[in-house]
Design an enzyme around this catalytic site. Sequence first.
Site, mmCIF file in Angstrom:
data_model
loop_
_atom_site.group_PDB
_atom_site.id
_atom_site.type_symbol
_atom_site.label_atom_id
_atom_site.label_comp_id
_atom_site.label_asym_id
_atom_site.label_seq_id
_atom_site.Cartn_x
_atom_site.Cartn_y
_atom_site.Cartn_z
ATOM 1 N N ASP A 118 43.251 45.257 22.990
ATOM 2 C CA ASP A 118 43.804 46.568 23.361
ATOM 3 C C ASP A 118 43.724 46.706 24.883
ATOM 4 O O ASP A 118 42.649 46.515 25.462
ATOM 5 C CB ASP A 118 42.993 47.681 22.674
ATOM 6 C CG ASP A 118 43.079 47.560 21.157
ATOM 7 O OD1 ASP A 118 44.119 47.081 20.660
ATOM 8 O OD2 ASP A 118 42.099 47.917 20.470
ATOM 9 N N ASP A 155 50.195 40.565 26.173
ATOM 10 C CA ASP A 155 51.569 40.922 26.549
ATOM 11 C C ASP A 155 51.548 41.794 27.788
ATOM 12 O O ASP A 155 52.592 42.235 28.253
ATOM 13 C CB ASP A 155 52.218 41.706 25.410
ATOM 14 C CG ASP A 155 51.462 43.005 25.162
ATOM 15 O OD1 ASP A 155 50.230 42.928 24.941
ATOM 16 O OD2 ASP A 155 52.064 44.092 25.233
ATOM 17 N N THR A 194 49.739 34.355 17.214
ATOM 18 C CA THR A 194 49.012 35.377 16.449
ATOM 19 C C THR A 194 50.029 36.388 15.897
ATOM 20 O O THR A 194 51.214 36.333 16.243
ATOM 21 C CB THR A 194 48.019 36.129 17.356
ATOM 22 O OG1 THR A 194 48.752 37.032 18.191
ATOM 23 C CG2 THR A 194 47.215 35.174 18.225
ATOM 24 N N PHE A 196 50.310 39.651 16.594
ATOM 25 C CA PHE A 196 50.879 40.471 17.667
ATOM 26 C C PHE A 196 51.818 39.648 18.542
ATOM 27 O O PHE A 196 52.838 40.133 18.990
ATOM 28 C CB PHE A 196 49.756 41.115 18.497
ATOM 29 C CG PHE A 196 49.294 42.416 17.917
ATOM 30 C CD1 PHE A 196 48.591 42.445 16.721
ATOM 31 C CD2 PHE A 196 49.578 43.618 18.541
ATOM 32 C CE1 PHE A 196 48.180 43.638 16.149
ATOM 33 C CE2 PHE A 196 49.169 44.828 17.984
ATOM 34 C CZ PHE A 196 48.461 44.845 16.785
HETATM 35 C C1 LIG Z 1 46.129 44.460 19.455
HETATM 36 S S1 LIG Z 1 45.213 43.876 18.096
HETATM 37 C C2 LIG Z 1 45.392 42.095 18.184
HETATM 38 C C3 LIG Z 1 45.062 41.402 16.890
HETATM 39 C C4 LIG Z 1 45.148 39.870 16.923
HETATM 40 N N1 LIG Z 1 44.204 39.301 17.855
HETATM 41 C C5 LIG Z 1 46.550 39.404 17.249
HETATM 42 O O1 LIG Z 1 46.746 38.883 18.351
HETATM 43 O O2 LIG Z 1 47.430 39.563 16.409
HETATM 44 C C6 LIG Z 1 43.541 44.107 18.650
HETATM 45 C C7 LIG Z 1 42.528 43.975 17.523
HETATM 46 O O3 LIG Z 1 41.229 44.075 18.060
HETATM 47 C C8 LIG Z 1 40.439 44.887 17.209
HETATM 48 N N2 LIG Z 1 39.377 45.468 18.059
HETATM 49 C C9 LIG Z 1 39.536 46.398 19.021
HETATM 50 N N3 LIG Z 1 38.353 46.663 19.620
HETATM 51 C C10 LIG Z 1 37.437 45.864 19.011
HETATM 52 C C11 LIG Z 1 36.028 45.677 19.188
HETATM 53 N N4 LIG Z 1 35.358 46.367 20.099
HETATM 54 N N5 LIG Z 1 35.405 44.783 18.397
HETATM 55 C C12 LIG Z 1 36.093 44.072 17.451
HETATM 56 N N6 LIG Z 1 37.423 44.204 17.253
HETATM 57 C C13 LIG Z 1 38.084 45.091 18.009
HETATM 58 C C14 LIG Z 1 41.405 45.902 16.653
HETATM 59 O O4 LIG Z 1 40.952 46.492 15.452
HETATM 60 C C15 LIG Z 1 42.661 45.074 16.476
HETATM 61 O O5 LIG Z 1 42.749 44.492 15.207
#
Ligand SMILES: C[S@@+](CC[C@H](N)C(=O)[O-])C[C@H]1O[C@@H](n2cnc3c(N)ncnc32)[C@H](O)[C@@H]1O
Length: 216
Positions: A118, A155, A194, A196
């Site tokens: 994020d 991205d 991945t 995303f």
């Molecule tokens: C934008 S998504 C990307 C998911 C995957 N890595 C991809 O590229 O498809 C970010 C992921 O990180 C997880 N996430 C966010 N903050 C986190 C944290 N502090 N610890 C573990 N997971 C976290 C979210 O729940 C989400 O599934």
Amino acid sequence: MGKKFTNPYISEMDNYKDIIITEKISNHPVKPFPDTQPLKSIIDIGCGSGNFLRKYAQNNPDFSFYGFELRFKRLVKGAIKFKKRDISNIRLIRDRAENIRDWIKEKSIDEIYVNFPDPWAKKKRQLKHRLVTREYLTELFKLLKPTGHFIFKTDHPIYFQWTMDRLNIHDHFKVIEYSDDLHQSEYDKANIPTEFEQLFKGKGFPVYYIRSIVQP
Ligand SMILES: C[S@@+](CC[C@H](N)C(=O)[O-])C[C@H]1O[C@@H](n2cnc3c(N)ncnc32)[C@H](O)[C@@H]1O
């Protein structure tokens, strides 16, 4: 009075206790697996519903994979996919990535991936939530073997530059590959997309990529 919403995926996690780890049994790092020494150990931080882990693990049954993720639904979706394909070398850990050192033994990991974290970019005060900081990189360095790699994809051009800057001034990391358009670069061949990433690729957005190695 309105009905209280309970996330159905919380109880569903119980059906996948062999894959999803929710609490530490003792004060020790998560038990390594398989019982024999894995050829390599890989971590995916914020692994979502595990497509990257699934594809990587399928071709590397001798490796051990750990995914950190917070969202119950994504964890359950991941576990379902792994079960369906008989993949047994992945564990999903339901905890904040910030607590990673509580789970993983020092100097035991070959590769750590942060894929599409994020960006926390809407307001300046949100920047403190960004996962990649100098301090966090130091924590990851402690988990990596002396030959370990840290890999980052996004991205978001500003988060890319932010991470690049932090790696470049860090004593224990050296950037060895990077691209501001991964899919058009020489590194695309070895890339595992991945969830995303596929979304962004579909929309024609470039993907930013960094690979760094540990240095003593
Ligand atoms: C934008 S998504 C990307 C998911 C995957 N890595 C991809 O590229 O498809 C970010 C992921 O990180 C997880 N996430 C966010 N903050 C986190 C944290 N502090 N610890 C573990 N997971 C976290 C979210 O729940 C989400 O599934």
